[in-house]
Design an enzyme around this catalytic site. Structure first.
Site, PDB file in Angstrom:
ATOM      1  N   GLU A 122     -14.518  63.742  38.870  1.00 17.60           N
ATOM      2  CA  GLU A 122     -13.993  64.693  38.205  1.00 17.60           C
ATOM      3  C   GLU A 122     -13.080  64.079  37.655  1.00 17.60           C
ATOM      4  OE1 GLU A 122     -15.861  67.700  38.074  1.00 17.60           O
ATOM      5  OE2 GLU A 122     -16.502  67.855  39.997  1.00 17.60           O
ATOM      6  N   HIS A 147     -11.181  73.981  46.492  1.00 15.88           N
ATOM      7  CA  HIS A 147     -12.224  75.180  47.039  1.00 15.88           C
ATOM      8  C   HIS A 147     -11.295  75.824  47.556  1.00 15.88           C
ATOM      9  CE1 HIS A 147     -16.028  71.106  47.033  1.00 15.88           C
ATOM     10  NE2 HIS A 147     -15.036  71.573  45.264  1.00 15.88           N
ATOM     11  N   HIS A 216     -17.199  77.683  42.936  1.00 17.26           N
ATOM     12  CA  HIS A 216     -17.330  76.402  43.390  1.00 17.26           C
ATOM     13  C   HIS A 216     -14.952  76.023  43.408  1.00 17.26           C
ATOM     14  CE1 HIS A 216     -17.585  72.025  41.982  1.00 17.26           C
ATOM     15  NE2 HIS A 216     -16.256  72.081  43.187  1.00 17.26           N
TER      16      HIS A 216
END
Ligand code: 2HA
Ligand code: ZN
Length: 278
Positions: A122, A147, A216
């Site tokens: 990411e 998460h 997500h």
């Protein structure tokens, strides 16, 4: 091994310990199954140089997109595919200290990311978010993703409208409006790890410290690890209360007037358009 001072252990380095500890906390909270989650923490050159040899470049990595805004900046990051569960036991294999090279097109690995590991998948979202937050707050330093369980759950059953989501979260715990008066941003479901999700997230970072990725997880930012983590913890707590009360008969709420009183008492400005006062 720490290049600069050979008798120093990785976990004796304050910024390495901080990231190792926070990843352990997040994993214990159940927010970072397997390789879920990632952290990047902007470091001052002087604090890095105190512990690491900043003239020693282990490896150079090509960036997927240039980041001229971040030239010369140092970050400690979690590694791609690495498990938060394992960071404390092996900081060097799971974390890395990197610097953006003078062209803005490469990363220089100063420490860690052992065995050819690379920074988090990411990284586009992290770098683009750092760039946006730094424009707003020169003291900004941390981007953190996980998460968070109840935040994720809530995105299945609640409207994904920023004003509505912000309001319900504020209503779940008295102090939420004080912790995130700017509310929470939300983007449409998007494939993770892409520059597209990076762009969408960073655009929200112009207005919000926290951005939710539906189905997500969440991104939190702040001037310190504690602040970014505390923000995520608070949003997650509110989402947990929502999930615990959803489907039950609601007998009372925190009213808009009470939320406004809180904002006034704590000297924060609530996101416009959420509260409707008489
Ligand atoms: O690093 O959480 O979003 C694994 C992830 C990707
Ligand atoms: Zn994720």
């Amino acid at each position: 091994m720490i290049p600069a001072k050979k008798n120093v252990k990785a976990l004796d380095v304050p910024f390495i310990r901080e990231v190792a500890e926070i990843t352990q906390h997040m994993w214990k909270n159940g927010w970072d199954e397997r390789n879920g989650g990632n952290v990047s923490y902007l470091l001052e050159e002087a604090e890095v140089a105190q512990y690491l040899d900043i003239h020693h470049v282990e490896r150079t990595l090509k960036l997927a997109f240039p980041v001229p805004e971040l030239i010369g900046k140092y970050f400690i990051v979690t590694g791609s595919g690495k498990y938060f569960k394992n960071v404390m036991a092996d900081p060097e294999g799971n974390l890395g200290v990197i610097r953006v090279d003078p062209s803005g097109e490469h990363l220089e690995v100063i420490w860690g990311l052992a065995h050819h590991a690379v920074p988090t998948s990411e990284l586009p979202t992290h770098f683009m978010s750092h760039i946006e937050r730094l424009k707003i707050d020169p003291n900004h330093r941390v981007v953190m993703h996980n998460h968070a369980t109840h935040v994720l759950a809530m995105t299945f059953i609640h409207d994904l409208d920023e004003l509505k989501l912000t309001k319900i979260l504020w209503q779940m715990c008295t102090e939420c409006i004080v912790v995130f008066p700017d509310g929470v941003g939300i983007i449409p479901w998007t494939v993770p790890g892409t520059t597209e999700i990076g762009r969408l997230t960073a655009a929200k970072m112009k207005d919000f410290h926290a951005v939710i990725w539906p189905q997500h997880g969440i991104f939190g930012t702040g001037t310190s690890i504690d602040e970014a983590f505390g923000l995520i913890e608070t949003v997650e707590k509110a989402a947990q209360i929502f999930m615990l009360t959803a489907g039950h008969e609601i007998k009372r709420v925190i009213t808009d007037q009470q939320l406004s009183d809180l904002a006034q008492a704590f000297g924060v400005t609530p996101l416009a358009g959420v509260l409707h006062l008489q």
